[in-house]
Write an enzyme that holds these catalytic residues in place. Sequence first.
Site, PDB file in Angstrom:
ATOM      1  N   ASP A  23       0.865  -1.172   0.000  1.00 53.86           N
ATOM      2  CA  ASP A  23       0.000   0.000   0.000  1.00 53.86           C
ATOM      3  C   ASP A  23       0.910   1.234   0.000  1.00 53.86           C
ATOM      4  O   ASP A  23       1.826   1.333   0.814  1.00 53.86           O
ATOM      5  CB  ASP A  23      -0.863  -0.001   1.269  1.00 53.86           C
ATOM      6  CG  ASP A  23      -2.271   0.481   1.014  1.00 53.86           C
ATOM      7  OD1 ASP A  23      -2.413   1.561   0.427  1.00 53.86           O
ATOM      8  OD2 ASP A  23      -3.216  -0.221   1.412  1.00 53.86           O
ATOM      9  N   ASP A  47      -3.122   4.614  -2.272  1.00 55.58           N
ATOM     10  CA  ASP A  47      -4.166   5.139  -1.402  1.00 55.58           C
ATOM     11  C   ASP A  47      -4.618   6.537  -1.836  1.00 55.58           C
ATOM     12  O   ASP A  47      -3.777   7.427  -2.033  1.00 55.58           O
ATOM     13  CB  ASP A  47      -3.569   5.209   0.014  1.00 55.58           C
ATOM     14  CG  ASP A  47      -4.607   5.484   1.081  1.00 55.58           C
ATOM     15  OD1 ASP A  47      -5.448   4.620   1.314  1.00 55.58           O
ATOM     16  OD2 ASP A  47      -4.550   6.571   1.692  1.00 55.58           O
ATOM     17  N   GLU A  55      -6.586   3.886  -5.814  1.00 58.37           N
ATOM     18  CA  GLU A  55      -7.874   4.121  -5.156  1.00 58.37           C
ATOM     19  C   GLU A  55      -8.373   5.494  -5.587  1.00 58.37           C
ATOM     20  O   GLU A  55      -7.656   6.488  -5.477  1.00 58.37           O
ATOM     21  CB  GLU A  55      -7.723   4.073  -3.645  1.00 58.37           C
ATOM     22  CG  GLU A  55      -9.084   4.116  -2.956  1.00 58.37           C
ATOM     23  CD  GLU A  55      -9.012   4.457  -1.485  1.00 58.37           C
ATOM     24  OE1 GLU A  55      -9.940   4.100  -0.759  1.00 58.37           O
ATOM     25  OE2 GLU A  55      -8.035   5.094  -1.058  1.00 58.37           O
ATOM     26  N   HIS A  98     -11.219  -3.253   3.578  1.00 55.03           N
ATOM     27  CA  HIS A  98     -11.168  -2.842   4.984  1.00 55.03           C
ATOM     28  C   HIS A  98     -11.942  -1.552   5.261  1.00 55.03           C
ATOM     29  O   HIS A  98     -11.998  -1.107   6.393  1.00 55.03           O
ATOM     30  CB  HIS A  98      -9.707  -2.659   5.383  1.00 55.03           C
ATOM     31  CG  HIS A  98      -9.066  -1.537   4.608  1.00 55.03           C
ATOM     32  ND1 HIS A  98      -8.885  -1.587   3.239  1.00 55.03           N
ATOM     33  CD2 HIS A  98      -8.603  -0.330   4.989  1.00 55.03           C
ATOM     34  CE1 HIS A  98      -8.349  -0.465   2.838  1.00 55.03           C
ATOM     35  NE2 HIS A  98      -8.153   0.326   3.874  1.00 55.03           N
ATOM     36  N   ASP A  99     -12.476  -0.910   4.214  1.00 58.50           N
ATOM     37  CA  ASP A  99     -13.197   0.351   4.406  1.00 58.50           C
ATOM     38  C   ASP A  99     -14.714   0.196   4.355  1.00 58.50           C
ATOM     39  O   ASP A  99     -15.429   1.192   4.448  1.00 58.50           O
ATOM     40  CB  ASP A  99     -12.796   1.368   3.323  1.00 58.50           C
ATOM     41  CG  ASP A  99     -11.384   1.888   3.522  1.00 58.50           C
ATOM     42  OD1 ASP A  99     -10.905   1.889   4.667  1.00 58.50           O
ATOM     43  OD2 ASP A  99     -10.766   2.281   2.527  1.00 58.50           O
TER      44      ASP A  99
HETATM   45  C1  GLC Z   1      -8.033   5.096   2.073  1.00 61.99           C
HETATM   46  C2  GLC Z   1      -7.855   3.840   2.884  1.00 61.99           C
HETATM   47  C3  GLC Z   1      -8.455   4.042   4.227  1.00 61.99           C
HETATM   48  C4  GLC Z   1      -7.715   5.175   4.902  1.00 61.99           C
HETATM   49  C5  GLC Z   1      -7.744   6.444   4.057  1.00 61.99           C
HETATM   50  C6  GLC Z   1      -6.734   7.432   4.533  1.00 61.99           C
HETATM   51  O1  GLC Z   1      -9.359   5.353   1.788  1.00 61.99           O
HETATM   52  O2  GLC Z   1      -8.387   2.727   2.208  1.00 61.99           O
HETATM   53  O3  GLC Z   1      -8.417   2.903   5.023  1.00 61.99           O
HETATM   54  O4  GLC Z   1      -8.286   5.429   6.145  1.00 61.99           O
HETATM   55  O5  GLC Z   1      -7.432   6.188   2.718  1.00 61.99           O
HETATM   56  O6  GLC Z   1      -5.446   6.955   4.303  1.00 61.99           O
END
Ligand code: GLC
Length: 549
Positions: free
Chosen positions: A99, A200, A254, A326-327
């Site tokens: 990540d 991310d 993402e 995980h979100d």
């Molecule tokens: C992304 C991650 C999430 C995190 C956020 C800030 O959305 O998937 O888990 O809290 O970014 O880094």
Amino acid sequence: MERNRWYKDMVFYQIWPRSFKDGNGDGMGDLWGVLEKLDYIKSLGCDGIWFSPIYPSPGADCGYDISDYMDIAPEFGGMEAFRKVLDGVHERGMKLIMDLVVNHTSDEHDWFQKSRRRIEPYTDYYIWRPAKPNGKLPNNWDSNFEGKAWTWDEERGEYYLHLFAVKQPDLNMDNPLVREEVKKILRFWLDMGVDGFREDVITYISKAEGLPDDHLFPIYKGMLKYNHGPHIHEYLAEFKRDVFDHYDCFTLAEAPLVWPKRALKYIDEEKGQLDMMIQFQCQCADCMFTDYMPMKFSLRRMKKAFSDWQIKLQGRAWNMLYLENHDHPRIISRYGSEKFREESGKALAVSLLFQQGTPFIYQGQEIGMLNWQPEDPEMYEDVQTRYTYAHSNLNKSPEVRLKKMWRSSRDSARTPVQWDSSENAGFTTGTPWFYVNPNYTEINVAAQEADPNSLLNFYRKAIKLRKALSSVRHGNYKLYYPLSSTHYVFSRETTEEKLLVICSFSDKTTALKVPAGFDISKAELILANYDNVSDKLQPYESRVYLWKK
Ligand code: GLC
Ligand code: CA
């Protein structure tokens, strides 16, 4: 030279390390635990692993607040355990991606500590602004997690921008020195043999010039000014040109608020800067902002989103396929039915795994783990959940407020993986860092290993099939009955073969409808989640038919 896009043939498994498997008995998942389970992951048919962050971190956002990008946190086993995992992955013919969290760092990162003291060259590594003359914040942006996006720093005497938690200051990517730091980090891991990155919230890294107020977006104010900002494609192209093009690796970005047309600007195979994209449209089948705008799950919305991406990317870019990470809360609890847990879990698996793209399976999804439902809001750990709980629906009863959290909290899917029915679900021999879902005695890997009809073994079967069928990789996608709110029916077709996928999302028995031109009496039923099939569909019944031409 034409790139070998090996990621197109793979299925990935996402590890959220704290809750995967504890190897040393301190109650926290770690890389020793991962080593124990590599064969399990491989046995699913998965040939890649994505690690949520395992770097040193104060843990304000469970590792997404990084204090050192070129090391592995000691609680996860440090660099030594990581090298063993990396070797173990490669020995099994698998790949590993990390990540990359560079929109922000932890406020405990050395860069931030120096930046707040104006120690060069770090002074402009972050986004600092003085207070406005009237004492107001520099602009009206909200953070995604904790109120306003600006926090005053006494030491520097200025505000810093944080689009997430207070302890996650945003980097100033407009500073070329910061971009060089990012490249250094990328090369460090790629030189070690890592096979790529999940990036991310990467579409947030370029903020609108002058950081203007945002008067349009109703929630998360500012998003229209920092998401897909003015230099985003330029910076991503720079990372590609200077780093990624020199390695055999891939990138997965993402990207909140994208739809296919916008996505193609990033991932078009000829002109893009990235390889795949985690989009949120399919997650919006019940709306990602569940707590602000609660909506009921809509199969029609989900089908529309999936189909749009399938059709518009075909031949131009590659889909990343997922239902859980995980979100988000657990998918059976959201889109399926806890009552028909196995059946709906299988229907969801079929809906996803026969599409074109690279599937990502989140730990526990393969055994149908369900949302965790704490009886006390104090039990929540997640920074976003805690803030949202404290600030929303204040006029509602405590029960209603808690139930809303069950539906939307990220912690709903962050409980330890349920390996067996022994104490703490076999996750740890110590005291687990987080609560174990009490349903582990019933829902666990060991029980499902022993049952040929389990969801776990169904995932294995479906993954094996998708790898064997060229139509899953290459076939044209077509959606039938788009207006049906109970059935998801689509076909995949190449010149050699044709697939028809039928999934019911109803908890009642419904009529089987087969689109014109598909004679199922001449087809092979290659996958089904009920033993006996008839001209009716039982609750969440799903079938895959194959015609060889
Ligand atoms: C992304 C991650 C999430 C995190 C956020 C800030 O959305 O998937 O888990 O809290 O970014 O880094
Ligand atoms: Ca541990």
